[in-house]
Design a protein around this motif. Structure first.
Motif, mmCIF file in Angstrom:
data_model
loop_
_atom_site.group_PDB
_atom_site.id
_atom_site.type_symbol
_atom_site.label_atom_id
_atom_site.label_comp_id
_atom_site.label_asym_id
_atom_site.label_seq_id
_atom_site.Cartn_x
_atom_site.Cartn_y
_atom_site.Cartn_z
ATOM 1 N N THR A 114 42.959 36.703 44.239
ATOM 2 C CA THR A 114 43.448 35.941 43.085
ATOM 3 C C THR A 114 43.395 34.437 43.270
ATOM 4 O O THR A 114 43.446 33.688 42.289
ATOM 5 N N GLY A 115 43.344 33.982 44.517
ATOM 6 C CA GLY A 115 43.412 32.560 44.790
ATOM 7 C C GLY A 115 44.814 31.984 44.688
ATOM 8 O O GLY A 115 45.011 30.778 44.858
ATOM 9 N N SER A 116 45.799 32.829 44.433
ATOM 10 C CA SER A 116 47.165 32.357 44.291
ATOM 11 C C SER A 116 47.752 31.966 45.639
ATOM 12 O O SER A 116 47.421 32.536 46.677
ATOM 13 N N GLU A 117 48.641 30.998 45.591
ATOM 14 C CA GLU A 117 49.270 30.491 46.818
ATOM 15 C C GLU A 117 50.222 31.538 47.393
ATOM 16 O O GLU A 117 51.080 32.064 46.692
ATOM 17 N N ILE A 118 50.048 31.837 48.673
ATOM 18 C CA ILE A 118 50.962 32.728 49.378
ATOM 19 C C ILE A 118 52.084 31.918 50.006
ATOM 20 O O ILE A 118 53.264 32.196 49.806
#
Length: 350
Positions: free
Chosen positions: A82-86
């Motif tokens: 997703t490319g979302s920040e972890i």
């Protein structure tokens, strides 16, 4: 095959099991592409990862996440799908994060522009070790898994060995007159090869790091910015003049130039997960894919191992004696930040 990244890439990394490649850009962006020999590469993600240049990128957690280090002194982990920040760790180093490498399955190591190396434990979700090993920027890091040691080169002209079992800086070489820019371990762990600013390769014998045991002065008239081990006897070099060459180690010989990326410096070299492709990134903003079989087909005659090559060492050193010397000159500009220590909860969500 090539990908126009649009901006200067500082680092690239291939996914450990899939046809994906990540690039870290001077703009602070992360780009993720899928590639296939039969079609154009497809951009899957473009993430504004950092406020300043992104210096380092690595796939972690078996390729499920990507971790990046930046000039803004932060480290960021993002989800591959997703490319979302972890998680983002601000000011995780006191200076720009210049290199990141995988170590054990659940740890990575990062090096900064003030010579500090940190080891991040994903199970404990924190920084587990800090080594203030150098006086100038960390140019490259490699990991010796069998002995649990990190080897680092630096702009101060020295090579260091950090022992992860004892959490100590085991040794550091004497200072070279020039910056050390890249490092690989070869000859089944018996030799450590360092690329230098002048284009000379320095060969160190394992356990005898006080001074190099051999110098190979012919590989390049320009700095050797990237090294990639092909096998125990051959290394691929990427030089400031854009030339990619195959070099034999003990016996030391230039087997042949195998590619020319451009007239600009080769910033990084990396293999795809199946070793079908050699990837190179340079200041022409391009990520190029080279078919490794095609590159090597004309060099097999020069790749035979000479088992009679002289490989003796007479130098010795106290492995806990860390020499002092004058500093070298920094290669990159540094934006300093405050180092919060080793209690950061970096991988809390990984």
């Amino acid at each position: 095959m090539e990908i126009d990244l649009g901006k200067l890439p500082f680092d690239i990394d291939f996914h450990p099991s899939d046809h994906l490649v990540a690039a870290a850009l001077i703009t602070g962006d992360l780009l993720l592409y899928s590639y296939n020999a039969d079609s154009l590469a497809q951009k899957l993600l473009e993430v504004k990862a950092h406020s300043e240049s992104c210096r380092a990128v690595r796939f972690i957690n078996e390729g499920r996440a990507i971790v990046m280090g930046s000039l803004d002194c932060s480290i960021l982990a993002t989800d591959v799908e997703t490319g979302s920040e972890i998680v983002r760790l601000e000011n995780c180093h006191g200076a720009a994060v210049n290199r990141i490498v995988n170590t054990k399955k659940s740890t990575i190591a990062s090096g900064d522009d003030e010579g500090c190396i940190k080891v991040w434990d994903t199970r404990q979700r924190s920084c587990s070790n800090t080594f203030n090993a150098h006086e100038e920027y960390i140019s490259d890091i490699t990991f010796a898994a069998d002995s649990m040691k990190l080897l680092e080169t630096s702009g101060d002209g020295s090579l260091s060995v950090c022992n992860l079992r004892s959490s100590k800086i085991q040794t550091r070489s004497e200072f070279s007159e020039e910056e050390l820019l890249s490092v690989v371990i070869m000859k089944n762990g018996r030799k450590v090869i360092c690329g230098t600013q002048s284009g000379t390769l320095l060969l160190y014998s394992w356990g005898f790091f006080k001074d190099c045991s051999d110098r190979f002065v012919d590989p390049s008239p320009n700095s050797i910015d990237a090294l990639l081990k092909l096998d125990e006897d051959r290394v691929i070099t990427g030089s400031e003049n854009g030339l990619i060459s195959l070099v034999g180690i003990l016996p030391n010989k230039i087997i042949q130039p195998i590619a020319e990326h451009s007239e600009y410096p080769v910033e990084r070299l990396a293999f795809s997960h199946d070793r079908k492709y050699l990837g190179s990134a340079s200041h022409d903003n391009l990520l190029k894919f080279w078919d490794l079989n095609e590159l090597l087909q004309d060099s097999e005659d020069g790749a035979k191992n000479d088992s009679t090559a002289e490989d003796s060492d007479t130098d010795g050193m106290d492995v806990d004696n860390i020499p002092k010397s004058s500093k070298g000159s920094k290669k990159k500009n540094v934006k300093k930040g405050q180092d919060p220590g080793t209690s950061n909860n970096f991988f809390a969500e990984l």
